[in-house]
Structures are given as C-alpha cells and as structure tokens.
Design a protein around this motif. Structure first.
Motif, short mmCIF file in Angstrom:
data_model
loop_
_atom_site.label_atom_id
_atom_site.label_comp_id
_atom_site.label_asym_id
_atom_site.label_seq_id
_atom_site.Cartn_x
_atom_site.Cartn_y
_atom_site.Cartn_z
N UNK A 193 -32.09 31.18 -36.22
CA UNK A 193 -32.15 31.28 -34.75
C UNK A 193 -32.91 32.52 -34.33
N UNK A 194 -32.61 33.66 -34.97
CA UNK A 194 -33.32 34.89 -34.62
C UNK A 194 -34.81 34.77 -34.92
N UNK A 195 -35.16 34.18 -36.05
CA UNK A 195 -36.57 34.01 -36.42
C UNK A 195 -37.28 33.11 -35.42
N UNK A 196 -36.67 32.00 -35.04
CA UNK A 196 -37.29 31.09 -34.08
C UNK A 196 -37.42 31.72 -32.70
N UNK A 197 -36.40 32.47 -32.27
CA UNK A 197 -36.50 33.16 -30.98
C UNK A 197 -37.62 34.20 -30.98
N UNK A 198 -37.73 34.94 -32.07
CA UNK A 198 -38.79 35.95 -32.18
C UNK A 198 -40.16 35.28 -32.19
N UNK A 199 -40.29 34.18 -32.94
CA UNK A 199 -41.55 33.44 -33.00
C UNK A 199 -41.95 32.91 -31.63
N UNK A 200 -41.00 32.30 -30.94
CA UNK A 200 -41.28 31.73 -29.62
C UNK A 200 -41.64 32.82 -28.61
N UNK A 201 -40.91 33.92 -28.63
CA UNK A 201 -41.21 35.03 -27.72
C UNK A 201 -42.58 35.61 -28.00
N UNK A 212 -48.13 22.45 -29.60
CA UNK A 212 -47.42 21.69 -30.64
C UNK A 212 -46.42 22.55 -31.41
N UNK A 213 -46.80 23.72 -31.94
CA UNK A 213 -45.78 24.52 -32.63
C UNK A 213 -44.70 25.04 -31.69
N UNK A 214 -45.08 25.39 -30.48
CA UNK A 214 -44.09 25.90 -29.53
C UNK A 214 -43.05 24.83 -29.22
N UNK A 215 -43.49 23.60 -29.08
CA UNK A 215 -42.55 22.54 -28.74
C UNK A 215 -41.80 22.03 -29.97
N UNK A 216 -42.54 21.58 -30.96
CA UNK A 216 -41.90 20.95 -32.12
C UNK A 216 -41.14 21.94 -32.99
N UNK A 217 -41.83 22.98 -33.42
CA UNK A 217 -41.21 23.88 -34.38
C UNK A 217 -40.20 24.81 -33.74
N UNK A 218 -40.56 25.40 -32.64
CA UNK A 218 -39.69 26.44 -32.08
C UNK A 218 -38.59 25.87 -31.20
N UNK A 219 -38.92 25.12 -30.19
CA UNK A 219 -37.91 24.69 -29.22
C UNK A 219 -36.96 23.65 -29.81
N UNK A 220 -37.51 22.58 -30.37
CA UNK A 220 -36.63 21.54 -30.92
C UNK A 220 -35.82 22.07 -32.11
#
Length: 122
Positions: free
Chosen positions: A73-81, A39-47
């Motif tokens: 963008x940098x924060x979301x990329x770091x979080x997702x990675x 759920x966080x990977x899809x909703x929060x990070x990717x979308x």
C-alpha cells in the motif's frame, strides 16, 4: 444501510474513474506518453491499491500478511503520488515544481511514519 450506500458509491467512483481514464486514452489521439501515464496510474496503482486495501481490511490484526500489504500500500501510494506530481510539475514554473516535489517527499515519509512507526494504530 451504510454498507449498501458505501458499495454504491464505490461502484460509482470506479465507473467514473474508468470513464475518465477511457476518455483520456481516446482523446490522446495516439500520444504514447499520455497513454503511458493513464494506463499504469489506473490499472497498476489505483485498482491494485484498492485491492490491497480490501485485503488489508479483511486480514486479521496479527497476521503476517498484513505487514506485506502495508508495504504494498505504501509503495503504491508513493508511486501514484510521484506520478501525479511529475505530471503536474510539468505545467509549473520550476520554483513551484520544487515545492510540489517537496510535498510529495514529505507526504511519502508521513505515510511511511504513520504506517510503520505507529503500527499499533493500523
């Protein structure tokens, strides 16, 4: 023509991602940790990442909002990675997991360097 194809491919990609995420939640059979990952990977990070990228591409080059979007963008990329590194490193031996985490840190600093040091490019 290229814009139409890009919109179609983007829609197809999001449809496949939504189906894959939905199937993962369905197949988890109540496993809270799997759902808490998907759920966080899809909703929060990717979308949210794609929404921020869309706003960033539409902003004027010298607009102050662009700087805030770069940070988001940098924060979301770091979080997702980091999320995917965590999930993947669970399956590996510890020396390989250390390499995966090292690559995560290097990638995060690399994106940070490119976004904020070479800000004239982007």
């Amino acid at each position: 023509m290229d814009g139409d194809r890009g919109n179609w491919l983007t829609g197809f990609g999001f449809t496949m991602l939504t189906c894959n995420s939905s199937l993962e939640i369905y197949q988890s059979k109540g496993d809270a940790w799997s759902v808490a990952f998907v759920v966080p990977a899809y909703l929060l990070a990717v979308l949210l990442l794609f929404w921020c990228l869309m706003l960033y591409m539409g902003a004027a080059p010298n607009e102050a909002r662009r700087w805030k979007l770069k940070i988001a963008i940098w924060t979301l990329l770091t979080f997702l990675t980091a999320m995917f590194s965590y999930k993947g490193s669970e399956l590996m031996l510890w020396p390989v997991a250390v390499v995966v985490w090292a690559m995560t840190v290097v990638a995060s600093f690399g994106v940070c360097y490119e976004f904020f040091i070479h800000r004239n490019r982007y």
